[in-house]
Write an enzyme that holds these catalytic residues in place. Structure first.
Site, PDB file in Angstrom:
ATOM      1  N   ASP A 187       0.866  -1.174   0.000  1.00  0.00           N
ATOM      2  CA  ASP A 187       0.000   0.000   0.000  1.00  0.00           C
ATOM      3  C   ASP A 187       0.910   1.233   0.000  1.00  0.00           C
ATOM      4  O   ASP A 187       1.446   1.608  -1.038  1.00  0.00           O
ATOM      5  CB  ASP A 187      -0.883  -0.127   1.260  1.00  0.00           C
ATOM      6  CG  ASP A 187      -1.933   0.946   1.411  1.00  0.00           C
ATOM      7  OD1 ASP A 187      -2.428   1.425   0.381  1.00  0.00           O
ATOM      8  OD2 ASP A 187      -2.272   1.300   2.559  1.00  0.00           O
TER       9      ASP A 187
ATOM     10  N   LYS B 241      -1.240  -1.540  -4.531  1.00  0.00           N
ATOM     11  CA  LYS B 241      -2.014  -0.290  -4.628  1.00  0.00           C
ATOM     12  C   LYS B 241      -1.043   0.834  -4.941  1.00  0.00           C
ATOM     13  O   LYS B 241      -0.668   1.603  -4.054  1.00  0.00           O
ATOM     14  CB  LYS B 241      -2.649   0.015  -3.257  1.00  0.00           C
ATOM     15  CG  LYS B 241      -4.021  -0.526  -3.000  1.00  0.00           C
ATOM     16  CD  LYS B 241      -4.559   0.145  -1.724  1.00  0.00           C
ATOM     17  CE  LYS B 241      -5.295  -0.819  -0.853  1.00  0.00           C
ATOM     18  NZ  LYS B 241      -5.710  -0.229   0.440  1.00  0.00           N
TER      19      LYS B 241
ATOM     20  N   ARG C 254     -10.542 -12.621   7.061  1.00  0.00           N
ATOM     21  CA  ARG C 254      -9.377 -13.098   6.302  1.00  0.00           C
ATOM     22  C   ARG C 254      -9.719 -14.343   5.486  1.00  0.00           C
ATOM     23  O   ARG C 254      -9.052 -14.671   4.512  1.00  0.00           O
ATOM     24  CB  ARG C 254      -8.236 -13.476   7.260  1.00  0.00           C
ATOM     25  CG  ARG C 254      -7.623 -12.317   8.022  1.00  0.00           C
ATOM     26  CD  ARG C 254      -6.384 -12.798   8.771  1.00  0.00           C
ATOM     27  NE  ARG C 254      -5.939 -11.864   9.787  1.00  0.00           N
ATOM     28  CZ  ARG C 254      -5.108 -10.839   9.571  1.00  0.00           C
ATOM     29  NH1 ARG C 254      -4.648 -10.606   8.360  1.00  0.00           N
ATOM     30  NH2 ARG C 254      -4.746 -10.052  10.561  1.00  0.00           N
TER      31      ARG C 254
HETATM   32  P1  IMP Z   1       1.949  -0.466   3.768  1.00  0.00           P
HETATM   33  O1  IMP Z   1       2.997  -0.501   4.834  1.00  0.00           O
HETATM   34  O2  IMP Z   1       1.187   0.837   3.711  1.00  0.00           O
HETATM   35  O3  IMP Z   1       2.421  -0.867   2.398  1.00  0.00           O
HETATM   36  O4  IMP Z   1       0.821  -1.479   4.213  1.00  0.00           O
HETATM   37  C1  IMP Z   1       1.046  -2.795   4.228  1.00  0.00           C
HETATM   38  C2  IMP Z   1       0.164  -3.498   5.233  1.00  0.00           C
HETATM   39  O5  IMP Z   1      -1.018  -2.755   5.579  1.00  0.00           O
HETATM   40  C3  IMP Z   1      -0.330  -4.769   4.574  1.00  0.00           C
HETATM   41  O6  IMP Z   1       0.568  -5.827   4.789  1.00  0.00           O
HETATM   42  C4  IMP Z   1      -1.672  -4.958   5.245  1.00  0.00           C
HETATM   43  O7  IMP Z   1      -1.508  -5.670   6.460  1.00  0.00           O
HETATM   44  C5  IMP Z   1      -2.162  -3.577   5.547  1.00  0.00           C
HETATM   45  N1  IMP Z   1      -3.085  -3.112   4.506  1.00  0.00           N
HETATM   46  C6  IMP Z   1      -2.841  -2.189   3.559  1.00  0.00           C
HETATM   47  N2  IMP Z   1      -3.900  -2.009   2.767  1.00  0.00           N
HETATM   48  C7  IMP Z   1      -4.840  -2.867   3.208  1.00  0.00           C
HETATM   49  C8  IMP Z   1      -6.186  -3.172   2.772  1.00  0.00           C
HETATM   50  O8  IMP Z   1      -6.744  -2.625   1.797  1.00  0.00           O
HETATM   51  N3  IMP Z   1      -6.828  -4.120   3.489  1.00  0.00           N
HETATM   52  C9  IMP Z   1      -6.286  -4.762   4.557  1.00  0.00           C
HETATM   53  N4  IMP Z   1      -5.038  -4.527   4.986  1.00  0.00           N
HETATM   54  C10 IMP Z   1      -4.331  -3.575   4.321  1.00  0.00           C
END
Ligand code: IMP
Ligand code: MG
Length: 188
Positions: free
Chosen positions: A103, A131, A165
């Site tokens: 994300d 994303k 999940r």
């Molecule tokens: P990042 O550090 O922003 O890339 O987020 C990564 C983590 O956030 C992922 O491994 C998920 O656990 C959680 N996450 C991010 N987006 C989503 C989503 O749309 N649904 C559920 N969990 C999410």
């Protein structure tokens, strides 16, 4: 479909077809006989790893890591913290990080830095979902299942407040579900 899901973004059949393709590519890319370690990032990637591993035809190992961000809710923003480390020593090994979703990129960025310092022979990332529109940290992703728009998703390993999940597809929760679990602010 499920009453608490507003829309399916990636259905179960599409997920399985794509995982078979990824498994074939990964098997071919790592066919040199060096036995890669697939590192599952818990909890979200548990379902993806178990299906992906069934499509990997070369000898490999699996290991597990877990991170958590201090903040819950729909936003992944927060300080990344390691809550479970690998059992394996990865010096000189080929490591493939297996993630549920990238994300903002904070989690994968943290893990890539951490594992990179341990002198693996190679370090790559495979994520089921990407994303890219939300990225804040530049990260290189070698294997991507699906690019999705900027929406919070649940299912196939991904949770909302630790539930849902187990859904066999990736979908968008209804506003009612989000409000029920996370409160009214989360839906604004
Ligand atoms: P990042 O550090 O922003 O890339 O987020 C990564 C983590 O956030 C992922 O491994 C998920 O656990 C959680 N996450 C991010 N987006 C989503 C989503 O749309 N649904 C559920 N969990 C999410
Ligand atoms: Mg996660």
């Amino acid at each position: 479909m499920h009453d608490d899901v507003a829309r399916i973004l990636v259905d179960g059949d599409a997920i399985q077809r794509r995982i078979a393709e990824l498994g074939a590519v990964i098997s071919s890319d790592y066919s040199g006989g060096s036995r890669p370690i697939l590192v599952c990032v818990l909890k979200g990637a548990y379902m993806f790893l178990s299906d992906l591993a069934r499509h990997i035809t070369i000898p490999h190992e699996v290991d597990f890591m877990a991170t958590s961000t201090y903040q819950g809710g729909l936003d992944s923003r927060g300080v990344v913290r390691l809550v479970l480390d690998l059992k394996a020593n990865i010096v000189g090994r080929h490591v493939l990080l297996v993630e549920d979703i990238v994300d903002r990129g904070g989690t994968i960025n943290y893990l890539l830095r951490l594992l990179g310092e341990r002198q693996p022979a190679s370090l790559r990332t495979c994520t089921l979902l990407d994303k890219p529109s939300r990225r804040e940290y530049p990260v290189q992703l070698e294997y991507i299942g699906f690019e999705i728009p900027d929406e919070f998703v649940i299912g196939y390993g991904l949770d909302i407040d630790e539930t849902y999940r187990n859904l066999p597809f990736v979908g968008v929760p209804t506003p009612e579900l989000v409000e029920r679990l996370l409160g009214p602010i989360a839906t604004e």
